[in-house]
Design a protein around this motif. Sequence first.
Motif, PDB file in Angstrom:
ATOM      1  N   GLN A 150      -6.635   0.802  -9.000  1.00  0.00           N
ATOM      2  CA  GLN A 150      -5.535   0.987  -8.140  1.00  0.00           C
ATOM      3  C   GLN A 150      -5.375   0.305  -6.612  1.00  0.00           C
ATOM      4  N   ASP A 151      -6.953  -0.313  -6.228  1.00  0.00           N
ATOM      5  CA  ASP A 151      -6.504  -0.796  -5.057  1.00  0.00           C
ATOM      6  C   ASP A 151      -5.945  -2.218  -5.176  1.00  0.00           C
ATOM      7  N   ALA A 152      -5.766  -2.820  -6.965  1.00  0.00           N
ATOM      8  CA  ALA A 152      -5.318  -4.241  -6.765  1.00  0.00           C
ATOM      9  C   ALA A 152      -3.461  -3.573  -7.048  1.00  0.00           C
ATOM     10  N   VAL A 153      -3.895  -3.160  -7.721  1.00  0.00           N
ATOM     11  CA  VAL A 153      -1.929  -2.405  -7.542  1.00  0.00           C
ATOM     12  C   VAL A 153      -1.056  -2.038  -6.413  1.00  0.00           C
ATOM     13  N   GLY A 154      -1.599  -2.000  -5.231  1.00  0.00           N
ATOM     14  CA  GLY A 154      -1.274  -1.503  -3.798  1.00  0.00           C
ATOM     15  C   GLY A 154      -1.167  -3.464  -3.757  1.00  0.00           C
ATOM     16  N   MET A 155      -2.606  -3.591  -3.632  1.00  0.00           N
ATOM     17  CA  MET A 155      -2.872  -5.267  -3.644  1.00  0.00           C
ATOM     18  C   MET A 155      -1.086  -6.233  -3.989  1.00  0.00           C
ATOM     19  N   VAL A 156      -0.735  -5.867  -5.260  1.00  0.00           N
ATOM     20  CA  VAL A 156       0.401  -6.926  -5.880  1.00  0.00           C
ATOM     21  C   VAL A 156       1.825  -5.633  -5.489  1.00  0.00           C
ATOM     22  N   GLU A 157       1.520  -4.811  -5.142  1.00  0.00           N
ATOM     23  CA  GLU A 157       3.249  -3.840  -4.091  1.00  0.00           C
ATOM     24  C   GLU A 157       3.134  -5.141  -3.012  1.00  0.00           C
ATOM     25  N   GLN A 158       2.247  -5.359  -2.430  1.00  0.00           N
ATOM     26  CA  GLN A 158       2.010  -5.933  -0.842  1.00  0.00           C
ATOM     27  C   GLN A 158       2.409  -7.371  -1.094  1.00  0.00           C
ATOM     28  N   VAL A 160       4.898  -9.015  -3.776  1.00  0.00           N
ATOM     29  CA  VAL A 160       6.140  -8.116  -4.217  1.00  0.00           C
ATOM     30  C   VAL A 160       6.794  -7.942  -2.401  1.00  0.00           C
ATOM     31  N   GLU A 161       6.231  -6.867  -1.858  1.00  0.00           N
ATOM     32  CA  GLU A 161       7.426  -6.689  -0.392  1.00  0.00           C
ATOM     33  C   GLU A 161       6.815  -7.955   0.566  1.00  0.00           C
ATOM     34  N   SER A 162       5.827  -8.562   0.803  1.00  0.00           N
ATOM     35  CA  SER A 162       5.887  -9.600   1.466  1.00  0.00           C
ATOM     36  C   SER A 162       6.695 -10.807   1.037  1.00  0.00           C
ATOM     37  N   HIS A 163       6.889 -10.875  -0.681  1.00  0.00           N
ATOM     38  CA  HIS A 163       7.702 -11.925  -0.940  1.00  0.00           C
ATOM     39  C   HIS A 163       9.484 -11.873  -0.872  1.00  0.00           C
ATOM     40  N   VAL A 164       9.458 -10.354  -0.673  1.00  0.00           N
ATOM     41  CA  VAL A 164      10.694 -10.214  -0.562  1.00  0.00           C
ATOM     42  C   VAL A 164      11.211 -10.391   0.775  1.00  0.00           C
ATOM     43  N   ALA A 165      10.236  -9.530   1.898  1.00  0.00           N
ATOM     44  CA  ALA A 165      10.501  -9.779   2.708  1.00  0.00           C
ATOM     45  C   ALA A 165      10.554 -10.990   3.811  1.00  0.00           C
ATOM     46  N   GLY A 166      10.247 -12.292   2.302  1.00  0.00           N
ATOM     47  CA  GLY A 166       9.952 -13.550   3.117  1.00  0.00           C
ATOM     48  C   GLY A 166      11.679 -13.732   2.407  1.00  0.00           C
ATOM     49  N   GLY A 167      12.222 -13.049   1.520  1.00  0.00           N
ATOM     50  CA  GLY A 167      13.437 -13.806   1.657  1.00  0.00           C
ATOM     51  C   GLY A 167      13.991 -13.876   0.003  1.00  0.00           C
ATOM     52  N   GLY A 168      12.390 -13.768  -1.291  1.00  0.00           N
ATOM     53  CA  GLY A 168      12.980 -13.783  -2.051  1.00  0.00           C
ATOM     54  C   GLY A 168      13.118 -12.529  -3.227  1.00  0.00           C
ATOM     55  N   ILE A 169      13.467 -13.242  -4.216  1.00  0.00           N
ATOM     56  CA  ILE A 169      13.520 -12.027  -5.542  1.00  0.00           C
ATOM     57  C   ILE A 169      12.322 -11.998  -5.674  1.00  0.00           C
ATOM     58  N   ALA A 170      12.751 -10.781  -6.471  1.00  0.00           N
ATOM     59  CA  ALA A 170      11.377 -10.051  -7.951  1.00  0.00           C
ATOM     60  C   ALA A 170      11.981  -9.127  -8.640  1.00  0.00           C
ATOM     61  N   VAL A 172      10.905  -6.918 -11.427  1.00  0.00           N
ATOM     62  CA  VAL A 172      10.218  -6.477 -12.078  1.00  0.00           C
ATOM     63  C   VAL A 172      10.217  -5.063 -13.105  1.00  0.00           C
ATOM     64  N   ALA A 173       9.616  -5.455 -14.868  1.00  0.00           N
ATOM     65  CA  ALA A 173       9.663  -5.137 -15.441  1.00  0.00           C
ATOM     66  C   ALA A 173       8.394  -4.296 -15.586  1.00  0.00           C
ATOM     67  N   SER A 174       7.978  -2.664 -15.482  1.00  0.00           N
ATOM     68  CA  SER A 174       6.442  -1.892 -15.375  1.00  0.00           C
ATOM     69  C   SER A 174       6.904  -0.691 -15.173  1.00  0.00           C
ATOM     70  N   HIS A 175       5.954  -0.269 -16.586  1.00  0.00           N
ATOM     71  CA  HIS A 175       5.733   1.139 -16.487  1.00  0.00           C
ATOM     72  C   HIS A 175       5.499   1.769 -15.730  1.00  0.00           C
ATOM     73  N   GLN A 176       4.561   1.450 -15.060  1.00  0.00           N
ATOM     74  CA  GLN A 176       4.162   2.009 -13.560  1.00  0.00           C
ATOM     75  C   GLN A 176       5.020   2.053 -12.676  1.00  0.00           C
ATOM     76  N   PRO A 177       4.946   3.364 -11.764  1.00  0.00           N
ATOM     77  CA  PRO A 177       6.084   2.937 -10.154  1.00  0.00           C
ATOM     78  C   PRO A 177       5.323   1.849  -9.242  1.00  0.00           C
ATOM     79  N   ILE A 178       6.503   1.995  -8.215  1.00  0.00           N
ATOM     80  CA  ILE A 178       5.742   0.829  -8.098  1.00  0.00           C
ATOM     81  C   ILE A 178       6.230   0.877  -6.887  1.00  0.00           C
ATOM     82  N   GLY A 179       4.925   0.440  -5.844  1.00  0.00           N
ATOM     83  CA  GLY A 179       5.942   1.923  -4.174  1.00  0.00           C
ATOM     84  C   GLY A 179       6.013   0.433  -3.119  1.00  0.00           C
ATOM     85  N   ILE A 180       7.460  -0.050  -3.456  1.00  0.00           N
ATOM     86  CA  ILE A 180       8.385  -0.751  -2.588  1.00  0.00           C
ATOM     87  C   ILE A 180       9.856  -0.461  -2.548  1.00  0.00           C
ATOM     88  N   PRO A 181       9.611  -0.010  -0.700  1.00  0.00           N
ATOM     89  CA  PRO A 181      10.836   1.019  -0.560  1.00  0.00           C
ATOM     90  C   PRO A 181      12.258  -0.319  -0.194  1.00  0.00           C
TER      91      PRO A 181
END
Length: 197
Positions: A150-158, A160-170, A172-181
């Motif tokens: 669970q903690d690592a899932v949150g870390m990956v979400e963070q 990806v979120e900061s990668h995108v906030a920095g102008g990146g693109i992501a 993501v293929a995933s069966h699991q929900p991804i908490g990125i606004p």
Amino acid sequence: MEAPRLAARDLACRRGERLLFRALSLNLDAGTACHVTGSNGTGKSSLIRIMAGLLRPYAGVVERAGSTALLDQSLALDEHLPLGRALAFWAGMDGAVSGDDLARLGLTDLLDVPVRYLSTGQRKRAALARMIGQDARIWLLDEPLNGLDQDAVGMVEQLVESHVAGGGIALVASHQPIGIPGMDVLHLPDYAPGIAA
Ligand SMILES: Nc1ncnc2c1ncn2[C@@H]1O[C@H](COP(=O)(O)OP(=O)(O)OP(=O)(O)O)[C@@H](O)[C@H]1O
């Protein structure tokens, strides 16, 4: 630096005798992320590989502008080397992952452990470290949350979120929900026998 862009127009994907999807288009500009969902076998991994340029689409066009990193089920780290040296091999080509990121990924104490001894979740963290070291603008992630606690899932979400906030693109293929606004969702439909291209 040129803004990254990832787009596809009218993609179709055929594997064996099956047409998995068709008429698929997407358009991701700098600072955007998209979650690819769908049942087993609908073509999520195939789509990621097409977008990476590793699989030829049956029809359609991919446009990719910007450095690209792929995270999939292959670890791409030498199983016989201690993790630190295995990562150092890639650091020589791609650039090194920072000590802060290694700590964030919980890898600092594992650098002396041979890659083949790492657990499933630790292997996924190691793959993420290798990918972060690439410092690419476009991230193509195939099931990045598999095997993570669970903690690592949150870390990956963070991450990806900061990668995108920095102008990146992501993408993501995933069966699991991804908490990125604000993340787009691209749902691949179930296989329909007889579908025509
Ligand atoms: N090389 C291949 N030749 C023929 N069929 C293939 C090949 N590779 C994959 N397939 C088939 O393509 C379909 C889609 O596979 P893919 O891995 O893209 O699906 P997925 O949506 O990622 O599945 P999952 O959710 O189970 O990971 C599957 O039915 C698979 O058996």
